[in-house]
Design an enzyme around this catalytic site. Sequence first.
Site, PDB file in Angstrom:
ATOM      1  N   CYS A   3      33.635  32.372  41.800  1.00  0.00           N
ATOM      2  CA  CYS A   3      33.821  32.504  40.349  1.00  0.00           C
ATOM      3  C   CYS A   3      32.555  33.066  39.694  1.00  0.00           C
ATOM      4  O   CYS A   3      31.570  32.341  39.513  1.00  0.00           O
ATOM      5  CB  CYS A   3      34.174  31.138  39.767  1.00  0.00           C
ATOM      6  N   CYS A   6      31.468  31.293  36.502  1.00  0.00           N
ATOM      7  CA  CYS A   6      30.896  29.976  36.802  1.00  0.00           C
ATOM      8  C   CYS A   6      29.421  30.098  37.167  1.00  0.00           C
ATOM      9  O   CYS A   6      28.609  29.241  36.809  1.00  0.00           O
ATOM     10  CB  CYS A   6      31.640  29.321  37.962  1.00  0.00           C
TER      11      CYS A   6
END
Length: 80
Positions: A3, A6
Amino acid sequence: RWCGPCKILGPRLEKLVAKQEGKVLMAKVDIDDHTDLAIEYEVSAVPTVLAMKNGDVVDKFVGIKDEDQLEAFLKKLIGA
């Protein structure tokens, strides 16, 4: 691990949580490894940040936030 957002949000949040001097604890969960938690807390997109107090979700957001937004989120949680 995969991700991108993230990887941007994580360090920002870690830095601001550290400034709270123990008033806020942070835990990261890889939803690929813990799909049960993703289902239980209805995480359908990442990054999702859940604020919990006494085991209950009290606030949350999805996506990247800038430092000012993260500070406001944390201040609201601790009542500052």
